[in-house]
Scaffold this motif. Structure first.
Motif, PDB file in Angstrom:
ATOM      1  N   THR A 145       0.838  -1.193   0.000  1.00  0.00           N
ATOM      2  CA  THR A 145       0.000   0.000   0.000  1.00  0.00           C
ATOM      3  C   THR A 145       0.877   1.248   0.000  1.00  0.00           C
ATOM      4  OG1 THR A 145      -0.093  -0.059   2.412  1.00  0.00           O
ATOM      5  CG2 THR A 145      -1.896  -1.136   1.228  1.00  0.00           C
TER       6      THR A 145
ATOM      7  N   THR B 293       2.280   5.038  -1.526  1.00  0.00           N
ATOM      8  CA  THR B 293       2.786   5.519  -2.810  1.00  0.00           C
ATOM      9  C   THR B 293       4.094   4.820  -3.170  1.00  0.00           C
ATOM     10  OG1 THR B 293       3.986   7.321  -1.751  1.00  0.00           O
ATOM     11  CG2 THR B 293       1.742   7.799  -2.485  1.00  0.00           C
TER      12      THR B 293
ATOM     13  N   LYS C 182      -1.787  -2.666  -3.953  1.00  0.00           N
ATOM     14  CA  LYS C 182      -2.792  -1.661  -3.608  1.00  0.00           C
ATOM     15  C   LYS C 182      -2.120  -0.294  -3.514  1.00  0.00           C
ATOM     16  CE  LYS C 182      -5.478  -5.137  -1.199  1.00  0.00           C
ATOM     17  NZ  LYS C 182      -5.899  -5.665   0.089  1.00  0.00           N
TER      18      LYS C 182
ATOM     19  N   THR D 112      -1.065   3.542  -4.348  1.00  0.00           N
ATOM     20  CA  THR D 112      -1.873   4.723  -4.624  1.00  0.00           C
ATOM     21  C   THR D 112      -0.967   5.884  -5.027  1.00  0.00           C
ATOM     22  OG1 THR D 112      -1.756   5.432  -2.324  1.00  0.00           O
ATOM     23  CG2 THR D 112      -3.626   4.050  -2.932  1.00  0.00           C
TER      24      THR D 112
ATOM     25  N   GLU E  95       0.541   9.126  -7.403  1.00  0.00           N
ATOM     26  CA  GLU E  95       0.969   9.434  -8.761  1.00  0.00           C
ATOM     27  C   GLU E  95       2.238   8.654  -9.078  1.00  0.00           C
ATOM     28  OE1 GLU E  95       0.041  12.379 -10.812  1.00  0.00           O
ATOM     29  OE2 GLU E  95      -1.661  12.936  -9.567  1.00  0.00           O
TER      30      GLU E  95
ATOM     31  N   ASN F  44      -3.066  -1.885  -9.995  1.00  0.00           N
ATOM     32  CA  ASN F  44      -3.118  -1.001  -8.822  1.00  0.00           C
ATOM     33  C   ASN F  44      -4.207   0.026  -9.102  1.00  0.00           C
ATOM     34  OD1 ASN F  44      -0.689  -1.718  -7.028  1.00  0.00           O
ATOM     35  ND2 ASN F  44       0.221  -1.575  -9.062  1.00  0.00           N
ATOM     36  N   LYS F  45      -5.429  -0.295  -8.707  1.00  0.00           N
ATOM     37  CA  LYS F  45      -6.579   0.495  -9.161  1.00  0.00           C
ATOM     38  C   LYS F  45      -6.567   1.942  -8.695  1.00  0.00           C
ATOM     39  CE  LYS F  45      -9.834  -0.732  -5.536  1.00  0.00           C
ATOM     40  NZ  LYS F  45     -11.190  -1.077  -5.249  1.00  0.00           N
ATOM     41  N   ASP F  46      -5.900   2.266  -7.585  1.00  0.00           N
ATOM     42  CA  ASP F  46      -5.884   3.635  -7.099  1.00  0.00           C
ATOM     43  C   ASP F  46      -4.584   4.371  -7.427  1.00  0.00           C
ATOM     44  OD1 ASP F  46      -8.443   3.479  -6.010  1.00  0.00           O
ATOM     45  OD2 ASP F  46      -7.674   2.549  -4.174  1.00  0.00           O
ATOM     46  N   LEU F  47      -3.814   3.815  -8.316  1.00  0.00           N
ATOM     47  CA  LEU F  47      -2.560   4.433  -8.736  1.00  0.00           C
ATOM     48  C   LEU F  47      -2.786   5.186 -10.037  1.00  0.00           C
ATOM     49  CD1 LEU F  47       0.559   4.597  -8.229  1.00  0.00           C
ATOM     50  CD2 LEU F  47       0.755   2.597  -9.694  1.00  0.00           C
ATOM     51  N   VAL F  48      -2.447   6.462 -10.037  1.00  0.00           N
ATOM     52  CA  VAL F  48      -2.536   7.242 -11.270  1.00  0.00           C
ATOM     53  C   VAL F  48      -1.320   6.858 -12.093  1.00  0.00           C
ATOM     54  CG1 VAL F  48      -2.578   9.542 -12.279  1.00  0.00           C
ATOM     55  CG2 VAL F  48      -3.715   9.106 -10.082  1.00  0.00           C
ATOM     56  N   LYS F  49      -1.586   6.139 -13.171  1.00  0.00           N
ATOM     57  CA  LYS F  49      -0.505   5.564 -13.965  1.00  0.00           C
ATOM     58  C   LYS F  49      -0.103   6.502 -15.090  1.00  0.00           C
ATOM     59  CE  LYS F  49      -2.645   1.194 -12.949  1.00  0.00           C
ATOM     60  NZ  LYS F  49      -3.808   1.799 -12.335  1.00  0.00           N
TER      61      LYS F  49
END
Length: 186
Positions: A124, A126, A146, A148, A150, A173-178
């Protein structure tokens, strides 16, 4: 320019100290000593991590590769591993183990790291920008965690350090701004 010459005795002493620090770090972590459940790293000189099937060492006996233990511990945490004890580590593959917590910033001490595989875990937080200081990194796979934030934060550091990055996978990683790509091959 400085030139350092080591006699055979000094080289052996240096190797022994580095080997002891690596051994102590692995034993303290308690992931790879499942065959040695009663070992005490200060009183058992017969323990040789280079003989463990998930550990690979160079000709001087320093650990260069660490792969997932065949019997993963319950709720393993990366923060418990002393990364600074492994100055020659080139490949770190701790995937599919259920790792929890965040990726420690001390990962930047692994200056020789070429392959980093932390995929399919429960990490979890960043992605630390310190990953960008790994100038030898070729493969980076942090997929299916998991994570998160940027992901672009560490990318400029990789480019500035002229990393020879060939593969990067941050998918799952669904909450990671890729970035605009999931898998990057140069």
């Amino acid at each position: 320019m400085a030139i350092i010459c080591l006699s055979h005795t000094e080289e052996t002493t240096f190797r022994d100290v580095a080997g002891e620090e690596e051994k102590h770090a692995l034993i303290q972590y308690k992931w790879w000593n499942y065959h040695y459940s009663n070992i005490d790293s200060h009183h058992n000189d017969s323990v040789v991590p280079c003989e463990w099937e998930e550990i690979v060492c160079n000709e001087l006996g320093s650990i260069t590769q660490i792969w997932r233990p065949s019997i993963p511990p319950q709720q393993p945490r990366l923060v418990d591993l002393n990364f600074t004890a492994f100055p020659n580590l080139e490949r770190l593959g701790l995937y599919g183990m259920g790792l929890v917590g965040s990726i420690p910033t001390q990962i930047e001490t692994l200056r020789n790291l070429t392959h980093l595989y932390f995929f399919d875990n429960n990490l979890t937080g960043t992605i630390p920008t310190q990953i960008g200081s790994l100038g030898s990194l070729i493969h980076l796979n942090l997929s299916y965690n998991k994570l998160t934030g940027e992901s672009q934060a560490f990318l400029p550091h990789l480019l500035i350090n002229f990393s020879p990055l060939e593969l990067m996978d941050l998918s799952g990683n669904k909450d990671l701004v890729k970035p605009f790509f999931q898998l990057w091959v140069l």
